[in-house]
Design a protein around this motif. Structure first.
Motif, mmCIF file in Angstrom:
data_model
loop_
_atom_site.group_PDB
_atom_site.id
_atom_site.type_symbol
_atom_site.label_atom_id
_atom_site.label_comp_id
_atom_site.label_asym_id
_atom_site.label_seq_id
_atom_site.Cartn_x
_atom_site.Cartn_y
_atom_site.Cartn_z
ATOM 1 N N ASN A 136 0.823 -1.201 0.000
ATOM 2 C CA ASN A 136 0.000 0.000 0.000
ATOM 3 C C ASN A 136 0.861 1.256 0.000
ATOM 4 O O ASN A 136 0.533 2.246 -0.646
ATOM 5 N N ALA A 137 1.987 1.200 0.721
ATOM 6 C CA ALA A 137 2.864 2.361 0.790
ATOM 7 C C ALA A 137 3.467 2.678 -0.572
ATOM 8 O O ALA A 137 3.655 3.836 -0.930
ATOM 9 N N SER A 138 3.756 1.629 -1.354
ATOM 10 C CA SER A 138 4.383 1.864 -2.651
ATOM 11 C C SER A 138 3.462 2.603 -3.605
ATOM 12 O O SER A 138 3.933 3.239 -4.550
ATOM 13 N N THR A 139 2.151 2.529 -3.385
ATOM 14 C CA THR A 139 1.227 3.224 -4.276
ATOM 15 C C THR A 139 1.314 4.736 -4.110
ATOM 16 O O THR A 139 0.788 5.477 -4.931
ATOM 17 N N THR A 140 1.964 5.202 -3.055
ATOM 18 C CA THR A 140 2.148 6.640 -2.866
ATOM 19 C C THR A 140 3.517 7.097 -3.358
ATOM 20 O O THR A 140 3.814 8.279 -3.349
ATOM 21 N N LYS A 141 4.347 6.153 -3.772
ATOM 22 C CA LYS A 141 5.700 6.454 -4.233
ATOM 23 C C LYS A 141 5.694 6.721 -5.731
ATOM 24 O O LYS A 141 5.140 5.942 -6.508
ATOM 25 N N VAL A 142 6.278 7.812 -6.159
ATOM 26 C CA VAL A 142 6.396 8.134 -7.578
ATOM 27 C C VAL A 142 7.815 7.805 -8.033
ATOM 28 O O VAL A 142 8.790 8.292 -7.458
ATOM 29 N N ILE A 143 7.934 6.964 -9.041
ATOM 30 C CA ILE A 143 9.255 6.628 -9.574
ATOM 31 C C ILE A 143 9.263 6.874 -11.079
ATOM 32 O O ILE A 143 8.234 6.752 -11.753
ATOM 33 N N LYS A 144 10.433 7.212 -11.588
ATOM 34 C CA LYS A 144 10.556 7.529 -13.014
ATOM 35 C C LYS A 144 11.961 7.209 -13.496
ATOM 36 O O LYS A 144 12.819 6.777 -12.712
ATOM 37 N N GLN A 145 12.195 7.442 -14.783
ATOM 38 C CA GLN A 145 13.462 7.097 -15.405
ATOM 39 C C GLN A 145 14.640 7.740 -14.665
ATOM 40 O O GLN A 145 14.594 8.897 -14.271
ATOM 41 N N GLY A 146 15.677 6.925 -14.481
ATOM 42 C CA GLY A 146 16.889 7.385 -13.811
ATOM 43 C C GLY A 146 16.994 6.928 -12.374
ATOM 44 O O GLY A 146 18.070 7.007 -11.777
ATOM 45 N N MET A 147 15.891 6.411 -11.820
ATOM 46 C CA MET A 147 15.901 5.992 -10.417
ATOM 47 C C MET A 147 16.364 4.546 -10.295
ATOM 48 O O MET A 147 16.242 3.749 -11.221
ATOM 49 N N ASN A 148 16.876 4.219 -9.118
ATOM 50 C CA ASN A 148 17.377 2.878 -8.833
ATOM 51 C C ASN A 148 16.984 2.532 -7.402
ATOM 52 O O ASN A 148 17.502 3.112 -6.459
ATOM 53 N N SER A 149 16.040 1.593 -7.231
ATOM 54 C CA SER A 149 15.565 1.283 -5.883
ATOM 55 C C SER A 149 14.820 -0.043 -5.879
ATOM 56 O O SER A 149 14.560 -0.652 -6.927
ATOM 57 N N GLY A 150 14.453 -0.476 -4.672
ATOM 58 C CA GLY A 150 13.654 -1.692 -4.527
ATOM 59 C C GLY A 150 12.289 -1.562 -5.175
ATOM 60 O O GLY A 150 11.715 -2.557 -5.638
ATOM 61 N N TYR A 151 11.774 -0.346 -5.226
ATOM 62 C CA TYR A 151 10.493 -0.141 -5.894
ATOM 63 C C TYR A 151 10.613 -0.473 -7.380
ATOM 64 O O TYR A 151 9.655 -0.961 -7.990
ATOM 65 N N VAL A 152 11.765 -0.204 -7.965
ATOM 66 C CA VAL A 152 11.956 -0.510 -9.383
ATOM 67 C C VAL A 152 12.024 -2.020 -9.588
ATOM 68 O O VAL A 152 11.512 -2.542 -10.584
ATOM 69 N N TYR A 153 12.633 -2.751 -8.658
ATOM 70 C CA TYR A 153 12.616 -4.209 -8.727
ATOM 71 C C TYR A 153 11.177 -4.706 -8.776
ATOM 72 O O TYR A 153 10.810 -5.537 -9.613
ATOM 73 N N ASP A 154 10.363 -4.199 -7.863
ATOM 74 C CA ASP A 154 8.966 -4.620 -7.799
ATOM 75 C C ASP A 154 8.240 -4.246 -9.080
ATOM 76 O O ASP A 154 7.458 -5.039 -9.628
ATOM 77 N N LEU A 155 8.481 -3.042 -9.578
ATOM 78 C CA LEU A 155 7.858 -2.577 -10.815
ATOM 79 C C LEU A 155 8.211 -3.494 -11.977
ATOM 80 O O LEU A 155 7.325 -3.948 -12.725
ATOM 81 N N GLN A 156 9.489 -3.777 -12.156
ATOM 82 C CA GLN A 156 9.919 -4.615 -13.272
ATOM 83 C C GLN A 156 9.351 -6.027 -13.167
ATOM 84 O O GLN A 156 8.939 -6.622 -14.172
ATOM 85 N N HIS A 157 9.329 -6.543 -11.956
ATOM 86 C CA HIS A 157 8.765 -7.876 -11.739
ATOM 87 C C HIS A 157 7.302 -7.921 -12.147
ATOM 88 O O HIS A 157 6.839 -8.859 -12.800
ATOM 89 N N ARG A 158 6.550 -6.891 -11.806
ATOM 90 C CA ARG A 158 5.122 -6.857 -12.132
ATOM 91 C C ARG A 158 4.895 -6.593 -13.624
ATOM 92 O O ARG A 158 3.998 -7.171 -14.241
#
Length: 219
Positions: A29-51
């Motif tokens: 639920n917390a990740s839905t409030t996180k904004v990520i975009k090109q150039g970022m490197n984080s665990g949220y990007v792992y989750d994004l790519q996996h999905r």
């Protein structure tokens, strides 16, 4: 080429399952409030790519880096679900991703169920079993998570007799991914049974949709 892409996906599932197993409901639920975009490197990007891999829009290795390839995959996903195709993952895109995709733990549970329930069935029959679970998750008549659907008391024979706990093979994972990406050979079924062994009058009374291999799929 399709087999190569599948093995990339499967390798990523196995490699990052420990990471995603730590994601609980509050973190999701917390990740839905996180904004990520090109150039970022984080665990949220792992989750994004996996999905995104699950939707078929991202077909590269999971790296945790939000580069141009990931951005293009995000745009494809956004277009598919009627979102603003800006390549930025904000609250609306996160919500859509969580609605249509699953964690590595959930995929593992689905693969184990498919392997336990449909080991002797054709590939279509395996996908149909996975689709039934997803149909139940979407139905108001059942719990709304993969885990709660699979472990609902007396819901699946493989859980009751222990076959669920056997190691799934690659075909089981592939069947799960096909179901997640929208293939439902059961045509919306919520139940299935083996007509050679079923003794329940109730299951025989359900409206039947079709038979695939040794299972009759019903509403």
């Amino acid at each position: 080429m399709r087999k190569h892409r599948f093995f990339i996906i499967l390798t990523c599932i196995l490699s990052f399952s420990l990471l995603f197993s730590t994601i609980n409901v509050d973190q999701a639920n917390a990740s839905t409030t996180k904004v990520i975009k090109q150039g970022m490197n984080s665990g949220y990007v792992y989750d994004l790519q996996h999905r995104l891999q699950q939707t078929g829009t991202y077909k590269e290795a999971i790296t945790g880096y939000f580069g141009p390839v990931t951005k293009n995959a995000v745009v494809k996903f956004q277009k598919r679900y009627g979102l603003t195709p800006d390549g930025i993952v904000g609250p609306n895109t996160w919500r859509a991703l969580y609605k249509h995709t699953f964690t590595a733990n959930e995929i593992e549970m689905l693969a184990k169920l498919v392997h336990g329930e449909a080991r002797g069935e054709t590939f279509e029959g395996k996908v149909a079993v996975a689709a039934v679970v997803l149909n139940r998750v979407d139905s108001k008549k059942f719990p709304n998570t993969v885990k709660s659907v699979i472990f609902e008391p007396y819901a699946f024979t493989a859980v009751a007799d222990g076959q669920y706990y056997t190691k799934p093979n690659k075909v089981a994972y592939q069947a799960v991914y096909n179901a997640i990406q929208g293939w439902d050979p059961s045509y919306g079924a919520l139940f299935y049974f083996n007509p050679k062994t079923a003794t329940s009058k109730w299951i025989w009374s359900r409206p039947q949709i079709k038979q695939i291999d040794n299972h009759i799929f019903t509403l």
